[in-house]
Write an enzyme that holds these catalytic residues in place. Structure first.
Site, PDB file in Angstrom:
ATOM      1  N   GLY A  48       0.841  -1.185   0.000  1.00 10.46           N
ATOM      2  CA  GLY A  48       0.000   0.000   0.000  1.00 10.46           C
ATOM      3  C   GLY A  48       0.879   1.239   0.000  1.00 10.46           C
ATOM      4  O   GLY A  48       1.593   1.490  -0.952  1.00 10.46           O
ATOM      5  N   TYR A  49       0.826   2.011   1.054  1.00 11.20           N
ATOM      6  CA  TYR A  49       1.570   3.274   1.173  1.00 11.20           C
ATOM      7  C   TYR A  49       1.153   4.225   0.046  1.00 11.20           C
ATOM      8  O   TYR A  49       1.985   4.715  -0.708  1.00 11.20           O
ATOM      9  CB  TYR A  49       3.093   3.064   1.129  1.00 11.20           C
ATOM     10  N   HIS A  50      -0.140   4.437  -0.077  1.00  8.56           N
ATOM     11  CA  HIS A  50      -0.637   5.371  -1.079  1.00  8.56           C
ATOM     12  C   HIS A  50      -2.083   5.733  -0.744  1.00  8.56           C
ATOM     13  O   HIS A  50      -2.712   5.100   0.109  1.00  8.56           O
ATOM     14  CB  HIS A  50      -0.546   4.760  -2.491  1.00  8.56           C
ATOM     15  N   ALA A  51      -2.571   6.744  -1.457  1.00  7.06           N
ATOM     16  CA  ALA A  51      -3.995   7.073  -1.443  1.00  7.06           C
ATOM     17  C   ALA A  51      -4.447   7.112  -2.898  1.00  7.06           C
ATOM     18  O   ALA A  51      -3.620   7.236  -3.813  1.00  7.06           O
ATOM     19  CB  ALA A  51      -4.228   8.435  -0.790  1.00  7.06           C
ATOM     20  N   HIS A  96      -3.454   4.495   2.851  1.00  8.88           N
ATOM     21  CA  HIS A  96      -3.579   3.195   3.502  1.00  8.88           C
ATOM     22  C   HIS A  96      -2.307   2.364   3.323  1.00  8.88           C
ATOM     23  O   HIS A  96      -1.615   2.455   2.305  1.00  8.88           O
ATOM     24  CB  HIS A  96      -4.826   2.435   3.049  1.00  8.88           C
TER      25      HIS A  96
END
Ligand code: T46
Length: 133
Positions: A48-51, A96
């Site tokens: 993840g580590y993104h929106a 997230h």
């Protein structure tokens, strides 16, 4: 805003076992244009580590478990996904991250649109900047 929002699915069970059916506009409040799943995640790996700018998603842990962190730029909350009968709503513009995948984890994701890398915000500082634009 409550960052952790679950959708409880109806379990169609009998003495043979359980079944969950996900229907667009019924169990899932958008037109499902894509389904993908994440499995075989290595130990101690985060994903993840993104929106997403526009994409709406529902994540369902159909096997095993993983921990989801959600962040709206003000509040950061975390939750375990460990039930095939509950979907976690991932709204647009929510950062997230997924952590602590069990070896048997299969994370199924229903998405409101096709894959588009341009819809991702992959740097947290860009995410925060986008929120105050
Ligand atoms: C999300 C979380 C929950 C595609 O080509 N098509 C797809 O539909 C997807 C989802 C990914 N990809 C490519 C893009 C990358 O080259 O597959 C590779 C791995 O994707 P990513 O690093 O974005 O995977 P995760 O696990 O970090 O994030 C995924 C989803 O991409 C994302 O939308 O919200 O799961």
């Amino acid at each position: 805003m409550n960052l952790i929002q679950w959708i409880d699915f109806k379990i169609l069970g009998d003495d043979r076992g359980r079944l969950v059916a996900l229907e667009m506009d019924n169990a899932v409040p958008f037109k499902i244009k894509r389904v993908y799943y994440i499995y075989g995640t290595a130990e101690n790996v985060g994903r993840g580590y993104h929106a997403h700018k526009e994409l709406l998603q529902v994540a369902i842990c159909v096997s095993g478990r993983c921990r989801m962190i959600m962040d709206d730029g003000v509040t950061r909350e975390e939750v375990w996904l460990d039930s095939p009968s509950k979907g976690l709503w991932i709204d647009r513009m929510v950062w997230h991250e997924m952590h602590d995948f069990s070896a048997d984890c299969v994370l199924l994701v229903l998405a409101s649109d096709r894959y588009d890398e341009a819809d991702y915000i992959r740097r947290h500082e860009d995410f925060l900047a986008e929120l105050i634009r």
